[in-house]
Each structure stands twice: as C-alpha cells, then as structure tokens.
Design an enzyme around this catalytic site. Structure first.
Site, PDB file in Angstrom:
ATOM      1  N   HIS A 120      19.188  49.363   5.626  1.00  0.00           N
ATOM      2  CA  HIS A 120      17.968  50.173   5.713  1.00  0.00           C
ATOM      3  C   HIS A 120      17.974  51.227   4.613  1.00  0.00           C
ATOM      4  CE1 HIS A 120      15.299  53.327   7.371  1.00  0.00           C
ATOM      5  NE2 HIS A 120      14.663  52.315   7.951  1.00  0.00           N
ATOM      6  N   GLU A 150      14.329  47.731  14.029  1.00  0.00           N
ATOM      7  CA  GLU A 150      14.152  48.917  13.182  1.00  0.00           C
ATOM      8  C   GLU A 150      13.267  49.973  13.837  1.00  0.00           C
ATOM      9  OE1 GLU A 150      12.562  50.309   8.840  1.00  0.00           O
ATOM     10  OE2 GLU A 150      13.038  48.193   9.031  1.00  0.00           O
ATOM     11  N   ASP A 170       8.660  49.664  13.009  1.00  0.00           N
ATOM     12  CA  ASP A 170       9.147  50.863  12.321  1.00  0.00           C
ATOM     13  C   ASP A 170       8.644  52.119  13.041  1.00  0.00           C
ATOM     14  OD1 ASP A 170      10.555  52.419  10.555  1.00  0.00           O
ATOM     15  OD2 ASP A 170       9.548  51.710   8.753  1.00  0.00           O
TER      16      ASP A 170
END
Length: 321
Positions: A155, A2, A275
């Site tokens: 997501h 991610e 992230d």
C-alpha cells in the site's frame, strides 16, 4: 479489502502524509477511522458490504525509524485489530502491521498475527525507512508469507525518501492523486526485477488502485525488458501479474479501467475494495454493479476471489484476546 482503521495513541506520534487534502475531508475521515459501529457498520449495511478487511491506515509502522517502537506498535495495532474482529466476527477480517525495521521480529509478528490472532495476511505502506522488499534482508519475510499461505498488500503512504522535482510547486500531485501510485508501482517492479517471485514462487502481493498503473503497461514492460541488459527472470514481467501479483479496485471507480484490467490480467486476479473511509462506498458499489463485465466475473471480483486468497471460509473465527 484495503479498508482503513486508526488507533489514536499511535497516530498521534506518526507524521501526517503530505497531501493537498481539504480540511473538511480530513475531519470527515478522522471521525470514521477510529469508529466501527457508529459510522462503519451502518455504511456497510446500507450498501450491502458483508465484510471489510481492515488494515492500519497510512503511514503505519513503516514511518518509524526506531525498530523497538515499530515492534511494539505493530503488536498494539494487531492486538487491537484482533479485538475488533472478535467483537464482530461476521463483519470484519484484518491484515497485520509488520515491523519490517527488524525482519526477524516481522517474521515472528506475522506468525503470531496469523497463527494466534487469526489475521488474514499483512499490509505494509511501501518502503520502510527507505528499504524496499527486494532487499535480501527480507528473504525470511517472503519465506514466512509462503509458508503461511497469506498475501502481502503493498500500500502507498510511507514518507518519501527523496524530493521529486516533478512535484515542486504542484502539491496536488503529492500523494493519492499521482505520486503514491508511481512510488508503489515502482516498488512492485523492484520485486519482479529483483527476482523475489522467482525465489518465492508461491508469494502473493496485492496492489490497490487497480494495480498502481501497472496492468496497463504490461506490453511496455515486456518490450523494454526484452531489449535491455538485465538480471534474467524466469518469466516475462507481465507473467507475474495474475499469479504473484493481484490487484484491487480501491479508489478507481472506472468501468473502462476495470474492463481493461480484466482483459489484461484476468478477473481471477481482481478484488473489490472501497478504500473506506477515503472513498465513497455508494459510488464503489454502484461502479461494480454497473461495470461492463459478466456476472460471473462480477461475483469473482465482488467476493469469491477474496474468499480464496484470504481463506475466509477455511480460517476459523479468531478468539477474543
């Protein structure tokens, strides 16, 4: 996992996700989303990140209503991603964008992305124009994911389909602070209760942010499922976690929450994520290093689970396209 990237010519035409984010952070992120060598690789080197698994930042192609544009943009994004990986094959892998507006085209693009470009799976940003992945029209997509043995990362970030009154007057709740987790967690529950994993038992879905609240609600899900009228499932809702549903640590640097997730679904089902660039790499790495878990589980979460799920050692380095 991610770790986001952007392509300026695509992002210019996409709606900006509605979040109450301070302007200086938007500028900070913008400088890093389209970069791979000035900020990203030095940040990885400084904090011991060997590989980032890159994916197109939200809202991605899920925000588009024109299927032809979505098909074109997904190809552009995936070709760009393959070029970046080919330029730095020891440092980057990637998850493909999928034009789910046209499921047949999405299947074709998934096969191209994995088979020809060497990508490791796909990432979609929640719903596609209000259509969720338990819809029967997406059955070929699930079959292709099974056949290719690659995961789908679910997501947050698609434009909301409706206004929640609970958000009215509280803009800080819109987006990553709360609503995205609720929306994406709800989407994942649709997959369970819609029987997607009963029909496609080898399908793998990955949820970020320590599972969008869900690992901490498993007992509640099982209790309520047992007492409601419902479509029969092959297993209790909790039993799809750890097998069909895996999670990452993205954006949740909480030792207590990680320990709880390990107890709830097992260390084999959790993967480390930063992230980037929306979260701080140093904080994420320090969190994993100091978490109250065994070194065996730390190694699983830090790298070996992702290596297994994404076939990082068995899939050859992608060719430069």
């Amino acid at each position: 996992m991610e770790e986001a990237f952007a392509i300026p010519q695509l992002q210019a035409g996409y709606p900006v996700p509605r979040t109450a984010t301070a302007a200086h952070w938007v500028e900070h992120w913008a400088a890093r989303l389209c970069d791979y060598t000035r900020h990203r690789l030095p940040d990885m080197d400084e904090h011991g990140i060997d590989i980032q698994v890159l994916s197109l930042t939200a809202p991605g192609v899920q925000c588009l209503t024109d299927a032809r544009q979505a098909i074109t943009d997904a190809r552009v994004a995936n070709d760009h991603l393959a070029d970046v990986i080919a330029a730095h094959p020891a440092r980057f892998r990637g998850l493909a964008a999928l034009p789910l507006q046209d499921p047949e085209a999405a299947v074709a693009e998934l096969h191209r992305a994995v088979g020809s470009l060497g990508l490791s799976g796909a990432l979609v940003n929640d719903h596609t124009a209000g259509s969720y992945l338990d819809d029967p029209r997406y059955e070929p997509v699930w079959a292709a994911l099974e056949d290719l043995d690659v995961p789908l990362y679910l997501h947050p970030g698609a434009p909301p389909t409706e206004t929640w009154r609970v958000l009215a007057g509280r803009p800080e709740l819109q987006g990553p602070l709360w609503s995205w987790a609720a929306e994406t967690g709800g989407h994942a529950l649709r997959l369970i209760f819609g029987g997607v994993f009963d029909r496609h038992p080898r399908a793998t879905v990955i949820l970020g942010h320590l599972g969008e609240f869900l690992p901490f609600q498993l007992a509640r899900l099982d209790s309520r499922y047992a007492r409601q009228a419902h479509q029969p499932l092959a297993r209790k809702p909790s039993e799809y976690f750890g097998g069909n549903i895996l999670i990452t640590t993205s954006g949740v640097c909480s030792p207590a929450a990680l320990a709880g997730a390990v107890l709830a679904i097992g260390a084999d089902a959790i993967m480390f994520a930063v992230d980037y660039p929306f979260e701080d790499t140093a904080e994420a790495v320090r969190f994993l290093e100091q978490a109250p878990i065994s070194d065996t589980d730390r190694a699983k979460i830090g790298h070996s689970n992702a290596e297994r799920v994404l076939h990082l050692h068995s899939r050859p380095d992608p060719p430069r396209m």
